[in-house]
Scaffold this active site. Structure first.
Site, PDB file in Angstrom:
ATOM      1  CD  GLU A 295       0.159  -1.356   3.167  1.00  0.00           C
ATOM      2  OE1 GLU A 295       0.309  -2.323   2.384  1.00  0.00           O
ATOM      3  OE2 GLU A 295       0.287  -1.466   4.401  1.00  0.00           O
ATOM      4  CG  HIS A 319      -5.899  -5.696   1.328  1.00  0.00           C
ATOM      5  ND1 HIS A 319      -6.376  -6.343   2.445  1.00  0.00           N
ATOM      6  CD2 HIS A 319      -4.619  -5.357   1.618  1.00  0.00           C
ATOM      7  CE1 HIS A 319      -5.421  -6.397   3.362  1.00  0.00           C
ATOM      8  NE2 HIS A 319      -4.340  -5.809   2.886  1.00  0.00           N
ATOM      9  CD  GLU A 320      -2.282  -4.043  -0.878  1.00  0.00           C
ATOM     10  OE1 GLU A 320      -1.886  -3.298   0.041  1.00  0.00           O
ATOM     11  OE2 GLU A 320      -2.250  -5.287  -0.795  1.00  0.00           O
ATOM     12  CG  HIS A 323      -3.321  -1.120   3.763  1.00  0.00           C
ATOM     13  ND1 HIS A 323      -3.328  -1.371   5.112  1.00  0.00           N
ATOM     14  CD2 HIS A 323      -3.077  -2.311   3.161  1.00  0.00           C
ATOM     15  CE1 HIS A 323      -3.092  -2.662   5.314  1.00  0.00           C
ATOM     16  NE2 HIS A 323      -2.943  -3.266   4.148  1.00  0.00           N
ATOM     17  CD  GLU A 342      -1.796  -5.755   6.371  1.00  0.00           C
ATOM     18  OE1 GLU A 342      -2.775  -5.871   5.608  1.00  0.00           O
ATOM     19  OE2 GLU A 342      -0.734  -5.189   6.048  1.00  0.00           O
ATOM     20  CG  ASP A 394       7.825 -10.488  15.821  1.00  0.00           C
ATOM     21  OD1 ASP A 394       7.018  -9.547  15.891  1.00  0.00           O
ATOM     22  OD2 ASP A 394       8.992 -10.381  15.428  1.00  0.00           O
ATOM     23  CE1 TYR A 402      -2.000 -10.079   6.712  1.00  0.00           C
ATOM     24  CE2 TYR A 402      -3.284  -8.921   5.072  1.00  0.00           C
ATOM     25  CZ  TYR A 402      -2.065  -9.253   5.619  1.00  0.00           C
ATOM     26  OH  TYR A 402      -0.922  -8.751   5.060  1.00  0.00           O
TER      27      TYR A 402
HETATM   28  N1  BES Z   1       0.890  -4.538   3.739  1.00  0.00           N
HETATM   29  C1  BES Z   1       0.657  -5.814   3.169  1.00  0.00           C
HETATM   30  C2  BES Z   1       1.903  -6.482   2.665  1.00  0.00           C
HETATM   31  C3  BES Z   1       2.926  -6.772   3.752  1.00  0.00           C
HETATM   32  C4  BES Z   1       2.539  -7.260   4.980  1.00  0.00           C
HETATM   33  C5  BES Z   1       4.256  -6.567   3.488  1.00  0.00           C
HETATM   34  C6  BES Z   1       3.496  -7.503   5.962  1.00  0.00           C
HETATM   35  C7  BES Z   1       5.207  -6.804   4.453  1.00  0.00           C
HETATM   36  C8  BES Z   1       4.830  -7.277   5.697  1.00  0.00           C
HETATM   37  C9  BES Z   1      -0.363  -5.743   2.033  1.00  0.00           C
HETATM   38  O1  BES Z   1      -1.347  -4.776   2.222  1.00  0.00           O
HETATM   39  C10 BES Z   1      -1.091  -7.052   1.999  1.00  0.00           C
HETATM   40  O2  BES Z   1      -1.746  -7.362   2.958  1.00  0.00           O
HETATM   41  N2  BES Z   1      -0.962  -7.805   0.918  1.00  0.00           N
HETATM   42  C11 BES Z   1      -1.618  -9.084   0.752  1.00  0.00           C
HETATM   43  C12 BES Z   1      -2.837  -8.960  -0.110  1.00  0.00           C
HETATM   44  C13 BES Z   1      -4.156  -8.921   0.563  1.00  0.00           C
HETATM   45  C14 BES Z   1      -5.291  -8.979  -0.440  1.00  0.00           C
HETATM   46  C15 BES Z   1      -4.371  -9.860   1.695  1.00  0.00           C
HETATM   47  C16 BES Z   1      -0.653  -9.974   0.021  1.00  0.00           C
HETATM   48  O3  BES Z   1       0.435  -9.524  -0.329  1.00  0.00           O
HETATM   49  O4  BES Z   1      -0.973 -11.139  -0.208  1.00  0.00           O
HETATM   50 ZN    ZN Z   2      -2.622  -5.305   3.796  1.00  0.00          ZN
END
Ligand code: BES
Ligand code: ZN
Length: 622
Positions: A295, A319-320, A323, A342, A394, A402
């Site tokens: 995002e 989704h993006e 954000h 998320e 972590d 999510y």
């Molecule tokens: N911000 C995330 C990607 C991310 C998360 C990068 C944690 C590094 C660490 C992005 O918004 C995301 O959630 N992407 C998902 C797609 C979504 C539709 C669930 C992905 O990359 O699969």
């Molecule tokens: Zn995300």
């Protein structure tokens, strides 16, 4: 000419209809209580408020080189500032007048990198002359062969969560918001884009064979959101505020898949308030991009694997885009609270999907999300500490962060009613715009502005259990059982021995197909797999999500006819979410799967991003 009164009345109505977004603060607040264990910074003593980059991209040496000028705010007693860094080669640090300042690196940690401490001698602006390392984790340098066009190299950065310190020497903590500007020079004929206002779309001459591109972000953002991409880029306008960048070879398919983007922005604004970032553009990256999307403000980064030809995977874009509120506007102060980014975003995404495509599609996607949450509970253990939303361990299971996160918001919505919930969420974004957020503050805000002392409501919501306890509270809003009724009937019929030809797969949505593939028994005899494959055209599929779901099942059952398709898939894209589970499945198949995994990984690894190799390397260890 209209009377002045008239203008004022019109202005007042406008203000009432859409409350003007509060101007972003020049210097964003820091939360004293939110200590980020992933950063060396001590912002209470001295903090970065603005970053100015002047960097040259060197494709031969695979490094960015130049200067970062940091504006600081420091207590009068502060003698030094502590920055984050990873693998940076620092040539000098100087104050505003060009006088050298002493600096030193601390011990290096494989995750956090090394603290870079600079003695200030009273300076409030410092200039660091440096280069990134050739193996900087935030940067992927692609050869021409790794691009769609095959003629030019490509570079992109990925900052989240803590990788940007490998190319930007700043305080790399999401609670320390910074404005920024940048000038990036690249070799002709390449172009550069960044996650801020693009001031020189065509670039400017910058010496023989090079062009410079300038950018500005005047709103304070978390530093993981500073992003850069360099390559042979085409641009296609989609709407007044929206457009897409991609390699020329990909731009048409990308733009076709993204036609609804402008409508998505409008729907998002109707739900939760003004879009505050100016333009919403996207860039479709080469297939090595390790995520589905990222995002980056004003410029979402996307995997090409979302291009299905039928717009069935544009939930990713919703989704993006979401954000831009949950994540970029109101930001988790520490990564243990990433559900605030998320989980809230996954809920918001689903609301955009409902607004654009109707409740049936949205409830199917929500039901898939519920199943992902259930899968995480099954894998981690129902009451494992890693199933908490606020998770200091972590563990970062996406089914929790999510999907349990989204379920929490859906539960709030159903308990207080959509109208009341939406008004609250919209006001939450307004009240906390450009601020860091914690679980504790989120709950305090909910109590102060939504619950407001209603003891019965407080009891029904179980807020603390949702955020701090493992497992699933018993008030969880369940998915609509009708969402997949016809798929579940087909699964039952197939289970009872029915033929694959009777499955009405061709008439189903992508969500229904995913439900079907993931709902099949995990162990199936070869003839049944072959029958499914033939009837539904699974191995020949081109939708990345359904192909992935099929390959997972096929490889887990040692179904050899799927191996060439798995090889093509693993060699043609590097999205961690697809790549790591497929290697894991192969490796679980012992003497059948390990040799296949080793052969494919040897071929594919050089094309993968460090995020992806980091995961798969661990799996491959005997
Ligand atoms: N911000 C995330 C990607 C991310 C998360 C990068 C944690 C590094 C660490 C992005 O918004 C995301 O959630 N992407 C998902 C797609 C979504 C539709 C669930 C992905 O990359 O699969
Ligand atoms: Zn995300």
């Amino acid at each position: 000419m209209q009377p002045l009164r008239h203008h004022l009345a019109a202005a007042a109505i406008l203000l009432l209809a859409a409350p003007a977004a509060a101007a972003p603060p020049k210097v964003a607040p820091i939360l004293a209580e939110a200590r980020d264990s992933a950063s060396y910074a001590r912002p209470a003593e001295a903090r970065v408020t603005h970053v100015a980059l002047d960097l040259a991209a060197d494709f031969a040496a695979r490094r960015l080189s130049g200067t970062a000028t940091l504006d600081l705010q420091a207590s009068p007693a502060a003698r030094e500032i502590v920055l984050d860094s990873k693998g940076l080669a620092v040539r000098s640090v100087r104050d505003g007048a060009g006088r050298p300042l002493p600096f030193a690196f601390g011990a290096s940690d494989p995750e956090k990198g090394a603290a870079l401490t600079v003695r200030l001698n009273g300076a409030r602006r410092i200039r660091i002359d440096y280069s990134s390392a050739a193996d900087a984790e935030a940067l992927q340098w692609l050869t021409p062969a790794q691009t769609a066009g095959k003629r030019h190299p490509f570079l992109f950065s990925q900052g989240q969560p803590t990788l940007n310190r490998s190319w930007i020497p700043t305080q790399d903590s999401p609670g320390i918001r910074q404005t920024w500007e940048a000038r990036i020079t690249v070799p002709e004929p390449l172009g550069a884009v960044m996650s801020g206002e693009r001031l020189t779309p065509k670039g400017e001459r910058a010496g023989p064979g090079r062009r410079a591109f300038r950018f500005r972000m005047d709103k304070p953002v978390a530093p993981y959101l500073i992003a850069l991409a360099v390559g042979d880029l085409a641009f296609q306008r989609l709407g007044p505020r929206t457009g897409v960048y991609a390699e020329p070879a990909t731009i048409r398919a990308a733009a076709a898949e993204l036609v609804d983007t402008e409508k998505m922005v409008a729907a998002a604004e109707r739900l939760y308030g003004p879009y505050r970032w100016g333009r919403y553009d996207m860039i479709v990256l080469p297939p090595a991009f390790p995520y589905g999307g990222m995002e980056n403000p004003t410029l979402t980064f996307l995997t090409p694997t979302f291009i299905a030809g039928d717009r069935s995977l544009v939930g990713l874009v919703a989704h993006e885009l979401s954000h831009s509120w949950s994540g970029n506007l109101v930001t988790n102060a520490v990564w243990a609270d990433s559900w605030l980014n998320e989980g809230v975003t996954s809920y918001f995404e689903n609301r955009i999907m409902e607004a654009l495509y109707g409740p049936a599609r949205a409830s199917q996607e929500a039901a898939l999300s519920w199943a992902d949450m259930e899968a995480a509970f099954a894998e981690l253990g129902r009451d494992a500490p890693g199933t908490r939303l606020h998770d200091p361990s972590d563990a970062e299971a996406s089914g929790i962060v999510y999907d349990k996160g989204a379920t929490f918001l859906r539960t709030l919505e159903r308990t207080v009613g959509r109208q009341r919930f939406d008004a609250w969420l919209r006001s939450y974004f307004d009240r906390h715009a450009f601020e860091p957020m914690t679980s504790q503050r989120f709950l305090a805000d909910l109590r102060a502005t939504l619950v407001r002392g209603d003891r019965a409501l407080e009891e029904r919501l179980q807020l603390d259990r949702w955020v701090y306890a493992p497992g699933l509270p018993d008030n969880a809003a369940r998915p609509d059982p009708a969402a997949f009724a016809r798929v579940d009937a087909a699964l039952a019929a197939f289970d009872a021995g029915g033929g694959a030809a009777a499955v009405p797969y061709a008439g189903w949505t992508t969500a229904e197909r995913l439900r079907f593939l993931n709902g099949l028994p995990r162990t199936l005899p070869q003839p049944r797999l072959a029958e499914l494959d033939r009837a539904l055209g699974l191995t020949a599929g081109t939708n990345a999500e359904t192909l992935f779901a099929w390959l997972q099942l096929a490889l887990a059952n040692r179904y050899a006819p799927a191996v060439p398709a798995a090889e093509r898939f693993l060699l043609s894209q590097g999205r961690t979410k697809f790549v790591a589970p497929l290697f894991k499945t192969l490796l679980a198949q012992g003497e059948w799967g390990r040799p296949i995994a080793e052969r494919l990984y040897a071929k594919a690894r050089p094309g993968y991003h460090s995020v992806t190799t980091g995961r798969v390397d661990k799996l491959m260890k005997p």
